[in-house]
Write an enzyme that holds these catalytic residues in place. Sequence first.
Site, mmCIF file in Angstrom:
data_model
loop_
_atom_site.group_PDB
_atom_site.id
_atom_site.type_symbol
_atom_site.label_atom_id
_atom_site.label_comp_id
_atom_site.label_asym_id
_atom_site.label_seq_id
_atom_site.Cartn_x
_atom_site.Cartn_y
_atom_site.Cartn_z
ATOM 1 N N GLY A 149 0.896 -8.415 2.574
ATOM 2 C CA GLY A 149 0.453 -7.321 1.721
ATOM 3 C C GLY A 149 1.305 -6.083 1.954
ATOM 4 N N CYS A 150 1.239 -5.144 1.025
ATOM 5 C CA CYS A 150 2.085 -3.950 1.118
ATOM 6 C C CYS A 150 1.647 -3.023 2.244
ATOM 7 C CB CYS A 150 2.109 -3.221 -0.222
ATOM 8 S SG CYS A 150 0.479 -2.928 -0.957
ATOM 9 N N TYR A 151 0.352 -2.686 2.296
ATOM 10 C CA TYR A 151 -0.126 -1.866 3.406
ATOM 11 C C TYR A 151 0.153 -2.535 4.758
ATOM 12 C CZ TYR A 151 -2.787 1.589 0.603
ATOM 13 O OH TYR A 151 -3.160 2.598 -0.247
ATOM 14 N N THR A 153 2.458 -4.540 5.667
ATOM 15 C CA THR A 153 3.874 -4.499 6.019
ATOM 16 C C THR A 153 4.245 -3.173 6.673
ATOM 17 O OG1 THR A 153 4.529 -6.072 4.295
ATOM 18 C CG2 THR A 153 6.225 -4.562 5.096
#
Length: 346
Positions: A149-151, A153
């Site tokens: 997921g972006c968060y 990462t």
Amino acid sequence: MSQIKVGVIGASGYVGSELIGILLKHQNVTIAGISSGNNKDKPFSDLYPSFIGQFDQLFEDNESVMNKSEVVFLCLPHGQSEQLVKQCIDEGKKVIDVGADFRLKDLDVYEDWYHVESHYPDLHEQAVYGLPEMNREQIKKTSLVANPGCYPTSILLGLYPAVSSKLANPSSLIIDAKSGVTGAGKKLSEATHFVTKNEGFNAYKVASHRHTPEIEEKLNQMGANDIKISFVPHLLPVNRGILSTMYMDLETETDLDSIHALYEEWYTDEPFVTVLKNGLWPDISHVQHSNQCHIGLTVDERTNRLIVVSVIDNMQKGAAGQAVQNFNIMLGIEETEGLAMVAPSF
């Protein structure tokens, strides 16, 4: 190396379009097919006019895309990838799932947070979490990567050296993170309308965001000993970018220079992670449209607390860019191929 036939399922969303843009610059890739549930037989460039004359390929159905492809990228909402991944793996294809279906090893936790039922536990066990800085050797050997997921990462890259080195106490961890609106996906909601978001700034899903168990599980794999985190995401009135600020109590009194040296050594060979010089702080504009992560550090001597700030572009290192980075590792291609972008200076 001969051209690798690649398919993108779910290419009509923000992540899918970002992925197409990267793959068009990749010298080892031929885009064999693209699909979209609502846009079959339409040109991709109808949805994204900046691609007119550059990529006018028609959307097809999922089955056709899979049949044409050696490697498949899945850019779908959670709960929609599992069956397609099963079919691809059974047919000997490699898969990078950019969605959430395979990120968590604990399926009870996944089903509880995402409210979907998983059907192939062996496939979940086979999947490798696609954070290259953590799992590069496993990624080289697998046929199924679960793109982070972006968060998570931005957060995991910021915390990895400190947690794995037992430098700080993970039980004291507090995470304050902020994302641009593309992180919410292409589907409109009241929270992402222009008149709602413009000149606004708000916390959302406080202590209940679905990335929470992903962050916890991977931190525990780093040696955090079954911690539970306090995680508060916020929505910025910008298109793209994530800035995460993490606070942890240091286990002992440790000076900033020693911590900075640890982080620099940890990431010295990583092409997409830069530890900034002491006194410099990351800015989302400095990583925009790139696969880079910038990390800044300090020690609050009054509280003996480590403060880490990490920034990424949520569409690149937080999604499509990292997916291509994983693709390169899986296929034995130079890891930076197709990803040599520098953020615009203005």
